[in-house]
Every structure is written in C-alpha cells, then in structure tokens.
Design an enzyme around this catalytic site. Structure first.
Site, PDB file in Angstrom:
ATOM      1  N   SER A   1      30.793  54.702  36.019  1.00 21.62           N
ATOM      2  CA  SER A   1      31.649  55.638  36.107  1.00 21.62           C
ATOM      3  C   SER A   1      32.429  55.783  37.087  1.00 21.62           C
ATOM      4  CB  SER A   1      30.600  56.878  36.007  1.00 21.62           C
ATOM      5  OG  SER A   1      29.610  56.805  34.985  1.00 21.62           O
TER       6      SER A   1
HETATM    7  C1  SAM Z   1      28.134  55.486  31.537  1.00 24.86           C
HETATM    8  S1  SAM Z   1      27.180  54.322  31.468  1.00 24.86           S
HETATM    9  C2  SAM Z   1      26.212  54.844  32.913  1.00 24.86           C
HETATM   10  C3  SAM Z   1      26.684  54.382  34.245  1.00 24.86           C
HETATM   11  C4  SAM Z   1      25.519  53.994  35.266  1.00 24.86           C
HETATM   12  N1  SAM Z   1      24.949  55.464  35.685  1.00 24.86           N
HETATM   13  C5  SAM Z   1      26.202  53.658  36.483  1.00 24.86           C
HETATM   14  O1  SAM Z   1      25.927  53.931  37.624  1.00 24.86           O
HETATM   15  O2  SAM Z   1      27.004  52.380  36.005  1.00 24.86           O
HETATM   16  C6  SAM Z   1      25.961  55.236  30.293  1.00 24.86           C
HETATM   17  C7  SAM Z   1      24.719  54.344  29.777  1.00 24.86           C
HETATM   18  O3  SAM Z   1      24.077  54.960  29.137  1.00 24.86           O
HETATM   19  C8  SAM Z   1      23.167  54.177  28.223  1.00 24.86           C
HETATM   20  N2  SAM Z   1      22.667  54.899  26.921  1.00 24.86           N
HETATM   21  C9  SAM Z   1      23.519  55.582  25.814  1.00 24.86           C
HETATM   22  N3  SAM Z   1      22.699  55.849  25.039  1.00 24.86           N
HETATM   23  C10 SAM Z   1      21.298  55.957  25.776  1.00 24.86           C
HETATM   24  C11 SAM Z   1      20.140  56.450  25.467  1.00 24.86           C
HETATM   25  N4  SAM Z   1      20.026  57.044  24.232  1.00 24.86           N
HETATM   26  N5  SAM Z   1      19.083  56.313  26.185  1.00 24.86           N
HETATM   27  C12 SAM Z   1      19.336  55.763  27.467  1.00 24.86           C
HETATM   28  N6  SAM Z   1      20.629  55.317  28.009  1.00 24.86           N
HETATM   29  C13 SAM Z   1      21.556  55.334  26.877  1.00 24.86           C
HETATM   30  C14 SAM Z   1      24.278  53.108  27.892  1.00 24.86           C
HETATM   31  O4  SAM Z   1      23.695  51.970  27.458  1.00 24.86           O
HETATM   32  C15 SAM Z   1      25.285  53.183  29.088  1.00 24.86           C
HETATM   33  O5  SAM Z   1      24.566  51.975  29.809  1.00 24.86           O
END
Ligand code: SAM
Length: 368
Positions: free
Chosen positions: A75
């Site tokens: 992000s």
């Molecule tokens: C914006 S990224 C997270 C950024 C992260 N916190 C970082 O420090 O890089 C969003 C993440 O949410 C995950 N995601 C999407 N749906 C999800 C779910 N139902 N449960 C858990 N993770 C999920 C995606 O695979 C993705 O890796």
C-alpha cells in the site's frame, strides 16, 4: 503531523518482489516491471509514495503478459502510516491483520507491538503468504502467517486488542467483532458499492457491537468475496431499455460521484449500486450504474456541449432515479460529508449509520 517517512520504522524495498506491475496506458491494464531488467524504474516505483502492485488477476497472469485487476499490492506508504496511527497499537498488544500482502505492514505492526506483543497476519492467497514469509524472515520478523479467508478472522489466537484490514470491505465480518476485546479497535477501509472507501475506526463495546466514525478517503482492493462487479448489456437488451432525459448539471453530476460531496451518502442510501465512468471518445462519456444482484443497470450518456443528457435504465430497479433521489436528499439535508456519519455494526451483521444533519439526528440500517 510527523512526515510519514518518520512514522515507518522499516523500509519497504526488502518486501517488494522482483516483478511488480505498472499501469499500461495502451490497454488500461498493467504490465510487469522486472527489477533485473529495469532497476532504476523498479527502485523509483518502490521509493515513491504510491502503492506498488505485486500481483494481478489473482496470480493467474503469465509474467510477460498484461494483467487487468490488481489483486495484491504494497500500500501507499503515507496511507500505511495514517492507518497505523489510527490503529494505535501499543506495546504488548495482540494484533490481527487481514491482508498480509508483501508482509511490510506486519513488520511495522511487530515494531509497534514489541516483543511482548503478538502479530497474526492472514492472506487468502498461499503464494502471497509464502512470499511474505520469505521477506519477513530475511528482514528478521516472525509473525504468525496464515493462509485463510480473513473474513473469518483467526479465532485460534483471539482475542485481539487490534484488528486491521488492508483490503477493503463493504460488510464488517461478525468474526472480527467476536475476536476483538471490548475496548479494542477495528480499523478497515470500508465502503458501499458506490464510490470510494473511507478509513473506518470502530471501537468494540461490552455488548460485542462496534461503533465509530469515517475518516479519510481510501482506494484499497476489496477482499475477494466482496468485490464489485459490473453488467454489460447486449445490444438487444439495450433496445428494450427505458429512455428518459435528465436536466442535472455537470456540477451536480460531479457532486454525485465525488467522495467529499454526495457520493458517500448516495452509497449509504442506494444499496448495491456500482458506478463506472468510461470515456468513449473526445465527445462522449458514459456514466453507468450496475447492480449485479437484481440485474439492474443504467447509463447516462454525456455528450460535450449538448444538454439535457439521455438516460437508459434496465432491470427491476431504476438505479439512476434512486441515485438522483439520494442526491436530492443529500442536498436537502445539509450536504453531510463522510466524517459526519457514525457506523455501528452488531454481532448479527446489522450495519446502522447515524448522522447529525439538518433536521436533526437521522439513523437507518444499510443493506451490505
Ligand atoms: C493491499 S494488499 C495488502 C498489503 C499488505 N498489508 C502489505 O503490507 O503489503 C491486500 C491483500 O489482501 C488479500 N486479500 C484479499 N481478500 C482477502 C481475504 N478474503 N482474506 C485475506 N486476505 C485477502 C490479497 O490477497 C492482498 O494480498
């Protein structure tokens, strides 16, 4: 407020994979950037105060091709700093993160929770959690990483003092309430189908419900199970659409689509309505409204220097009429901004908003 660089204790470069994805102006999608082939570009993207896309199309793309939907990312750093501040992690806290991504935020959470704390991070995609595990270990961080659907939280390590989602939601999962201590905080990008998300900070109460206000505008990817979708009517279906005209002005349309103006309120009053804006050519623009649940659709066709605009509506709902009515309500109610609303979520999943607007305090349940 301290500069975001001073609030982030770990540089993110060590967490970014060697292949990242940049906007592709020709296709409107994303194309890969390889660290080995274009090191300056890769480092420039990682150093910028912008999100870095690390996966597209749920990892189904073949590297070298074009991707369309960003599905994992690191992000935007200044937003990460603001969300961490909102989360208010203290030494010794137990923290659950939904959306491990690169693992960078998990490392930042560990720095805040300290050795006496506990950080659990959940991502739905096994390749994502494996990548993060490697990067975190290399940088000397060892949170509990779990591959699972984060809407279930992670009950085995509950209760938590803090729950943070780094993917956005339309519906706050009851599991997050159940797994947070009374007095604890849930911080998530939250939004309806209509428009952008707001930074949402909910304090969990003794009865297990949680309440709080909306903050800054955010643009996060949705959790997998709550993604927004659009309809693409056939020419034959279009022929059967109801046709009308609208006298709304360009300023009013801008306000209908803008987060700080009416868009947030419209989303709270018009359930399951996803707007898209497409420039057809230099003269024509389509604003479309989609409800995939009831298969209702509307299109406003804007033609430069021509007014009024034509509206087509299809399906059981009249989405444009609903959006117009919500806009009128917003105008007549003192034009409340996102920050004036309070959200309460109860353990049965009911989402209630409350606003102190012109005419007094108003409250209603929203369909999520
Ligand atoms: C914006 S990224 C997270 C950024 C992260 N916190 C970082 O420090 O890089 C969003 C993440 O949410 C995950 N995601 C999407 N749906 C999800 C779910 N139902 N449960 C858990 N993770 C999920 C995606 O695979 C993705 O890796």
């Amino acid at each position: 407020m301290t500069d975001w660089r001073d609030r982030l204790t770990v540089p993110r470069a060590g967490f970014i994979p060697s292949v990242i994805w940049d906007d592709d102006p020709i296709t409107g999608g994303f194309h890969p950037v390889f660290k080995e082939r274009e090191p300056e570009r890769w480092h420039g993207m990682v150093a910028a105060d912008e999100p870095v896309t690390t996966q597209v199309d749920d990892g189904t793309e073949s590297v070298g091709s074009v991707g369309f939907l960003p599905t994992s990312s690191c992000s935007k750093p200044s937003v990460v700093a603001d969300m961490l501040d909102a989360l208010d992690v203290r030494t010794g806290h137990r923290v659950l993160e939904i959306g491990t991504g690169t693992g960078w935020n998990a490392a930042l959470l560990i720095d805040r929770a300290g050795r006496s704390g506990r950080v659990v991070s959940v991502d739905v995609d096994p390749r994502v959690t494996e990548g993060a595990r490697g990067a975190l270990a290399t940088e000397g961080y060892f949170p509990l990483l779990v591959t699972a659907d984060g809407v279930e939280g992670y009950p085995a390590e509950a209760p938590y003092d803090r729950v943070v989602a780094t993917a956005s939601v339309r519906s706050i999962p009851p599991a997050w309430l159940d797994q947070t201590q009374a007095g604890g905080l849930i911080v998530a990008p939250w939004g309806t189908d209509y428009g952008e998300d707001a930074l949402t900070r909910l304090r969990v109460q003794e009865d297990g419900s949680a309440s709080g206000h909306f903050g800054m505008r955010l643009a996060f990817m949705r959790v997998r199970g709550q993604r927004r979708n659009f309809l693409d009517p056939t020419d034959g279906e279009l022929l059967g659409a109801e046709r009308s005209a609208t006298a709304r002005s360009g300023r009013e349309l801008f306000e209908m689509l803008d987060f700080e103006h009416a868009a947030f309120t419209i989303g709270l009053r018009v359930p399951h309505c996803y707007p898209t804006v497409v420039d057809i050519d230099e003269k024509h623009r389509h604003v479309e409204l989609h409800d995939v649940h009831s298969k209702s659709w509307a299109r406003l066709t804007l033609v430069r220097d021509e007014h009024p605009w034509i509206v087509h509506q299809l399906g059981p709902r009249r989405l444009w009429d609903e959006v117009e009515a919500a806009y009128t309500w917003w105008s007549d109610t003192g034009r409340p901004g996102p920050g004036q609303y309070e959200l309460t979520v109860t353990r049965d999943g009911t989402h209630t908003v409350r606003v102190d607007a012109a005419g007094g305090v108003l409250s209603w349940n929203i369909r999520v």
